[in-house]
Design a protein around this motif. Structure first.
Motif, PDB file in Angstrom:
ATOM      1  N   LEU A   1       0.956  -1.298   0.112  1.00  0.00           N
ATOM      2  CA  LEU A   1      -0.043  -0.020   0.190  1.00  0.00           C
ATOM      3  C   LEU A   1       0.811   1.182   0.000  1.00  0.00           C
ATOM      4  O   LEU A   1       1.862   1.221   0.621  1.00  0.00           O
ATOM      5  CB  LEU A   1      -0.897  -0.044   1.125  1.00  0.00           C
ATOM      6  CG  LEU A   1      -1.925  -1.055   1.236  1.00  0.00           C
ATOM      7  CD1 LEU A   1      -2.737  -1.031   2.629  1.00  0.00           C
ATOM      8  CD2 LEU A   1      -2.841  -1.152   0.042  1.00  0.00           C
ATOM      9  N   ASP A   2       0.086   2.415  -0.350  1.00  0.00           N
ATOM     10  CA  ASP A   2       0.704   3.528  -0.476  1.00  0.00           C
ATOM     11  C   ASP A   2       0.376   4.751   0.668  1.00  0.00           C
ATOM     12  O   ASP A   2       1.157   4.795   1.592  1.00  0.00           O
ATOM     13  CB  ASP A   2       0.691   4.363  -1.788  1.00  0.00           C
ATOM     14  CG  ASP A   2       1.836   5.296  -2.113  1.00  0.00           C
ATOM     15  OD1 ASP A   2       2.670   5.445  -1.277  1.00  0.00           O
ATOM     16  OD2 ASP A   2       1.740   6.080  -3.265  1.00  0.00           O
ATOM     17  N   PHE A   3      -0.803   4.797   0.571  1.00  0.00           N
ATOM     18  CA  PHE A   3      -1.556   5.829   1.322  1.00  0.00           C
ATOM     19  C   PHE A   3      -2.953   5.608   1.296  1.00  0.00           C
ATOM     20  O   PHE A   3      -3.638   5.028   0.462  1.00  0.00           O
ATOM     21  CB  PHE A   3      -1.288   7.268   1.139  1.00  0.00           C
ATOM     22  CG  PHE A   3      -1.850   7.836   0.013  1.00  0.00           C
ATOM     23  CD1 PHE A   3      -3.009   8.542   0.095  1.00  0.00           C
ATOM     24  CD2 PHE A   3      -1.378   7.558  -1.271  1.00  0.00           C
ATOM     25  CE1 PHE A   3      -3.556   9.204  -1.006  1.00  0.00           C
ATOM     26  CE2 PHE A   3      -1.838   8.076  -2.478  1.00  0.00           C
ATOM     27  CZ  PHE A   3      -3.182   9.083  -2.144  1.00  0.00           C
ATOM     28  N   ALA A   4      -3.659   6.074   2.404  1.00  0.00           N
ATOM     29  CA  ALA A   4      -5.076   6.084   2.403  1.00  0.00           C
ATOM     30  C   ALA A   4      -5.432   7.687   2.803  1.00  0.00           C
ATOM     31  O   ALA A   4      -4.766   8.489   3.368  1.00  0.00           O
ATOM     32  CB  ALA A   4      -5.531   5.315   3.646  1.00  0.00           C
TER      33      ALA A   4
ATOM     34  N   LEU B   1       0.956   4.686   4.392  1.00  0.00           N
ATOM     35  CA  LEU B   1       0.829   3.138   4.486  1.00  0.00           C
ATOM     36  C   LEU B   1       2.220   2.349   3.862  1.00  0.00           C
ATOM     37  O   LEU B   1       2.012   1.500   3.429  1.00  0.00           O
ATOM     38  CB  LEU B   1      -0.361   2.569   3.772  1.00  0.00           C
ATOM     39  CG  LEU B   1      -1.652   3.145   4.331  1.00  0.00           C
ATOM     40  CD1 LEU B   1      -2.871   2.662   3.522  1.00  0.00           C
ATOM     41  CD2 LEU B   1      -1.732   2.782   5.673  1.00  0.00           C
ATOM     42  N   THR B   2       3.254   3.069   3.892  1.00  0.00           N
ATOM     43  CA  THR B   2       4.368   2.513   3.190  1.00  0.00           C
ATOM     44  C   THR B   2       4.932   1.594   4.134  1.00  0.00           C
ATOM     45  O   THR B   2       5.899   0.916   3.752  1.00  0.00           O
ATOM     46  CB  THR B   2       5.538   3.766   3.042  1.00  0.00           C
ATOM     47  OG1 THR B   2       5.634   4.381   4.220  1.00  0.00           O
ATOM     48  CG2 THR B   2       5.071   4.662   1.816  1.00  0.00           C
ATOM     49  N   ARG B   3       4.497   1.321   5.273  1.00  0.00           N
ATOM     50  CA  ARG B   3       5.114   0.429   6.194  1.00  0.00           C
ATOM     51  C   ARG B   3       3.863  -0.825   6.186  1.00  0.00           C
ATOM     52  O   ARG B   3       3.627  -1.684   7.014  1.00  0.00           O
ATOM     53  CB  ARG B   3       5.145   0.498   7.695  1.00  0.00           C
ATOM     54  CG  ARG B   3       6.096   1.602   7.877  1.00  0.00           C
ATOM     55  CD  ARG B   3       6.594   1.737   9.135  1.00  0.00           C
ATOM     56  NE  ARG B   3       7.915   2.545   9.364  1.00  0.00           N
ATOM     57  CZ  ARG B   3       9.346   1.933   9.149  1.00  0.00           C
ATOM     58  NH1 ARG B   3       9.321   0.883   8.915  1.00  0.00           N
ATOM     59  NH2 ARG B   3      10.274   2.831   9.407  1.00  0.00           N
ATOM     60  N   THR B   4       3.744  -1.107   4.884  1.00  0.00           N
ATOM     61  CA  THR B   4       3.125  -2.498   4.609  1.00  0.00           C
ATOM     62  C   THR B   4       3.547  -3.243   3.312  1.00  0.00           C
ATOM     63  O   THR B   4       4.357  -2.765   2.671  1.00  0.00           O
ATOM     64  CB  THR B   4       1.561  -2.122   3.880  1.00  0.00           C
ATOM     65  OG1 THR B   4       1.632  -1.250   2.769  1.00  0.00           O
ATOM     66  CG2 THR B   4       0.508  -1.376   4.973  1.00  0.00           C
TER      67      THR B   4
ATOM     68  N   VAL C   1      -8.277   4.148  -0.454  1.00  0.00           N
ATOM     69  CA  VAL C   1      -6.909   3.542  -0.196  1.00  0.00           C
ATOM     70  C   VAL C   1      -6.264   3.235  -1.327  1.00  0.00           C
ATOM     71  O   VAL C   1      -7.050   2.828  -2.447  1.00  0.00           O
ATOM     72  CB  VAL C   1      -7.195   2.021   0.765  1.00  0.00           C
ATOM     73  CG1 VAL C   1      -5.711   1.559   1.008  1.00  0.00           C
ATOM     74  CG2 VAL C   1      -7.650   2.346   1.883  1.00  0.00           C
ATOM     75  N   TRP C   2      -4.886   3.399  -1.375  1.00  0.00           N
ATOM     76  CA  TRP C   2      -4.028   3.397  -2.982  1.00  0.00           C
ATOM     77  C   TRP C   2      -3.075   2.654  -2.671  1.00  0.00           C
ATOM     78  O   TRP C   2      -2.089   2.885  -1.379  1.00  0.00           O
ATOM     79  CB  TRP C   2      -3.896   4.869  -3.249  1.00  0.00           C
ATOM     80  CG  TRP C   2      -5.066   5.746  -3.493  1.00  0.00           C
ATOM     81  CD1 TRP C   2      -5.796   6.422  -2.751  1.00  0.00           C
ATOM     82  CD2 TRP C   2      -5.867   5.706  -4.785  1.00  0.00           C
ATOM     83  NE1 TRP C   2      -6.915   7.044  -3.273  1.00  0.00           N
ATOM     84  CE2 TRP C   2      -7.061   6.296  -4.558  1.00  0.00           C
ATOM     85  CE3 TRP C   2      -5.801   4.960  -5.935  1.00  0.00           C
ATOM     86  CZ2 TRP C   2      -7.992   6.470  -5.383  1.00  0.00           C
ATOM     87  CZ3 TRP C   2      -6.683   5.044  -6.820  1.00  0.00           C
ATOM     88  CH2 TRP C   2      -8.005   5.799  -6.703  1.00  0.00           C
TER      89      TRP C   2
END
Length: 749
Positions: free
Chosen positions: A685-688, A705-708, A732-733
């Motif tokens: 994921l990148d971000f929400a 969300l880069t820690r996914t 969510v992207w």
């Protein structure tokens, strides 16, 4: 082969000598150690080793040779196994073709009719043009300011003047940037990104131009793979059969475009494999047919080396014409040929950083295993079933009733039925009577055609697959708009001055039963209220809906809760944006929700004229769908009210397919509330973004969300201050630009 091996060895020695002659200087100021990713510099080589899927490890080595960034090696291995070298001494290749963006003739004419056309408004609205084809010379329709000139089109190949790199860790990913990239009128940097927990490696040219009115397309890949006796490229053709090429043929001067299934090619160099593919959705700009044009390539550059990558071709091909009668065949042929002048490319407004990406998947396994691993990121190019939801999508102008009448039978299986069923679509709504049949007939002929439409849709429907006969009506309200009813309903919509005789709003006729005659916006509102139908703006703020829904924001029909919003389609495409369609789509939704008493929604649509099983993988890439809260799909002869009710209530989410909601809600009352959602996803994921409106303004909160890592689930509980807010929505992207978005929820005081 001994001679070839000697030459390759000499070439490697030569490149190594050059690399050693240039000092590699990497800026590590933005690097922080990430567990699972190891970075080290030894001499003039920067090495990145990261943990992949299923305990696999991946390795990428970088250096600079005479200002040229070089991928010294790509390799993969199973846990504690031997490294499989997938490529050595490779250079990142990019090609760009640029043309001039023009405002479409349709948008200009609509703006002039509305009294809104000025040079300033045209300069802004041209970026929403759909009917444009900057590479078609001289051009005959669609755009303004024709003819186009050959001198407008520029082609360029990347060059580099790099003097160092920058290493940046962001969450669970690592990027290596090389400066000094020049790509025709663009300039910027080259970036490679490795993702912890995934075998993915992303390569991007990140570059901007200051040339005004720029539209462009790109090709991206790696150059310099060694031709050996084992070098083989694999892909599946449109019939899903495996094909291969082993570089025994004559060198190419141009890339070999592959009409590959799933937009994917795989190199097997001997041990292990390397997959090459574009971003699943963001790479594709909107078109009106789902023909596979060839989006991956190989190019044998010499007897000793070859290149692999992704590309956009110069033009579309139109869809295969059909027709049993000569009249129908000629009509379809003309329309198909006309679509070749609809190929808009990407937007590049001055000063925006365009991200021209290609993905690689490094694997220690063979090509077939790698194909399965890559396809998992798009669920096999299928919209995965989610318990409690059914998928719905539409706005397809397949001329269904016309094709049935032309074939003189209702028992004909159209190509699009198996295509959409294979995609995992449960409910499809069509769009006959758009530029086919007799949409403006006052009754007798149109009702006969509607009966064929309804009866044919019933023949195509089955358990868990419903074909709904709908229509893009486009009369009385302004712009283009869609209507969907809870059952087949006969109606006409003739503009009064052209009516042969006055007609009642409602009457009963033999064969058809109750029919309706619409002749005004008031009739439309009366009809949707009486029949419990839904309407929405088709392709808002572009195509034939330029200026809408803005121009009827205060009308009774818009303020009605039977007017649910507007259609979502990734149009236009600008690779500088982090999401798909942020302005024309989501900004329209936000504006509508601020204007109306209750929130409005975006319903993902296709708006195409062709879809067939062999094009299924392109249908997926150019489409987003809606997941509707529905336990089962109604049979054709049952009421479709559950579908209408769920759409009207906003009980659905839109998605490109890689991110799926399981639930979403606003929890709590009063000032402090929490937005709750749970999702599953494939790409990291990148971000929400949590977005809200107060009736006039729009605000947002970005959640990093880069820690996914790849293939996971996530639950969100995001607190927010509700005071003064009218509605809130959530999206969510992921790292490939794919997304899922839930509809706005009204906030009651």
């Amino acid at each position: 082969m001994r001679v070839r091996g000697l030459i390759l060895a000499l070439c490697f020695t030569f490149l190594s000598g050059i690399a050693a002659a240039q000092t590699l200087s990497c800026n590590l100021q933005n690097y922080k150690p990430v567990e699972g990713i190891e970075v080290k510099q030894t001499g003039n080589v920067l090495t990145v080793v990261w943990q992949g899927e299923s305990d696999q490890q991946l390795r990428a080595e970088f250096t600079i040779s005479n200002g040229q960034p070089v991928v010294r090696q790509l390799a993969a291995r199973d846990a504690n196994g031997q490294w499989a070298v997938l490529g050595e001494n490779l250079t990142a290749e990019f090609h760009v073709t640029t043309g001039k963006r023009r405002i479409s003739a349709l948008i200009r004419s609509l703006m002039m009719a509305e009294g809104r056309y000025t040079q300033a408004t045209a300069a802004f609205e041209k970026w929403d043009s759909f009917w444009d084809a900057p590479l078609v010379v001289p051009g005959t329709r669609g755009s303004t300011d024709l003819p186009r000139l050959p001198s407008e089109i520029k082609r360029a190949t990347v060059s580099y003047n790099s003097n160092g790199c920058t290493v940046t860790s962001t969450g669970d990913r690592l990027s290596i940037d090389f400066n000094g990239l020049t790509l025709g009128i663009f300039s910027g940097s080259l970036r490679f990104t490795a993702f912890k927990g995934s075998n993915l490696l992303r390569q991007e040219a990140i570059a901007k131009t200051e040339v005004p009115d720029t539209a462009f397309k790109y090709a991206a890949g790696l150059k310099g793979f060694a031709v050996t006796s084992q070098s083989t490229v694999y892909w599946r053709d449109l019939a899903q059969e495996w094909q291969q090429y082993s570089f025994d043929g004559h060198p190419n001067t141009e890339p070999m475009e592959l009409r590959a299934r799933n937009r994917l090619e795989i190199l097997a160099p001997g041990t292990g494999s390397l997959a090459v593919f574009p971003p699943p959705h963001k790479f594709f700009f909107a078109r009106e047919e789902d023909t596979n044009l060839g989006y991956v390539y190989y190019r044998k550059d010499s007897d000793f080396s070859f290149s692999l990558g992704v590309m956009q071709p110069d033009r579309t091909t139109g869809y295969p014409p059909w027709g049993d009668s000569r009249e129908e065949w000629l009509k379809q042929t003309a329309e198909s040929f006309g679509d070749t002048e609809n190929f808009a490319l990407y937007n590049a407004p001055g000063g925006t950083e365009q991200h021209m990406a290609v993905f690689y998947y490094l694997s220690p396994k063979d090509a077939q295993a790698t194909q399965q691993a890559v396809m998992a990121y798009t669920h096999g190019d299928v919209y995965k079933p989610v318990p409690g939801f059914k998928t719905i999508v539409g706005h397809f102008h397949f001329r269904f009733n016309e094709s049935l009448r032309d074939a003189h039978t209702l028992d004909m299986m159209p190509d699009w039925v198996p295509g959409y069923r294979a995609l995992g679509v449960n409910i499809i709504y069509l769009g006959d009577f758009h530029d086919d049949s007799d949409p403006r007939d006052s009754g007798p002929k149109r009702f006969m055609e509607q009966k064929v439409y309804f009866d044919g849709a019933q023949r195509m429907s089955d358990k868990d697959f419903l074909v709904m006969p709908a229509e893009e009506v486009n009369s009385f309200l302004g712009g283009h708009w869609y209507m969907l009813s809870p059952k087949p309903i006969y109606f006409s919509h003739l503009v009064p001055p052209n009516a042969a005789f006055p007609q009642p709003f409602e009457e009963k006729l033999p064969i058809y039963g109750t029919v309706y005659h619409l002749s005004s916006a008031a009739d439309v509102l009366k009809f949707i209220n009486q029949t419990n139908s839904l309407i929405w703006t088709a392709h808002p703020r572009t195509k034939g809906s330029e200026g809408y829904p803005d121009l009827y924001r205060d009308k009774d029909f818009f303020l009605s809760d039977h007017f649910i919003g507007a259609s979502w389609e990734n149009l236009p495409t600008d690779l500088s944006e982090r999401t798909l369609c942020p302005y024309r789509c989501f900004a329209t939704e936000d504006d509508m929700s601020n204007w109306a008493p209750t929130p409005k929604y975006m319903i993902a649509e296709g708006d195409v004229y062709w879809g067939a099983p062999e094009e299924e993988s392109i249908m997926y890439s150019q489409l987003a769908v809606n997941y509707l809260k529905l336990d089962r799909v109604p049979l054709y002869n049952q009421s479709w009210a559950p579908i209408i009710g769920a759409l009207r209530a906003g009980n659905f989410f839109g998605t490109t397919g890689e991110i799926l909601f399981h639930n979403w809600s606003v929890e709590g009352t009063g000032r402090q509330r929490t937005y709750h959602a749970s999702i599953e996803y494939t790409f990291p994921l990148d971000f929400a973004e949590l977005v809200w409106g107060d009736g006039q303004n729009v605000g947002r909160k970005i959640v990093d969300l880069t820690r996914t890592t790849a293939f996971g689930t996530k639950t969100f509980d995001i607190p927010f201050e509700a005071t003064g807010k009218k509605w809130v929505r959530f999206a969510v992207w992921d790292a490939a630009g794919d997304g899922a978005w839930a509809n706005p929820i009204q906030l009651n005081e």
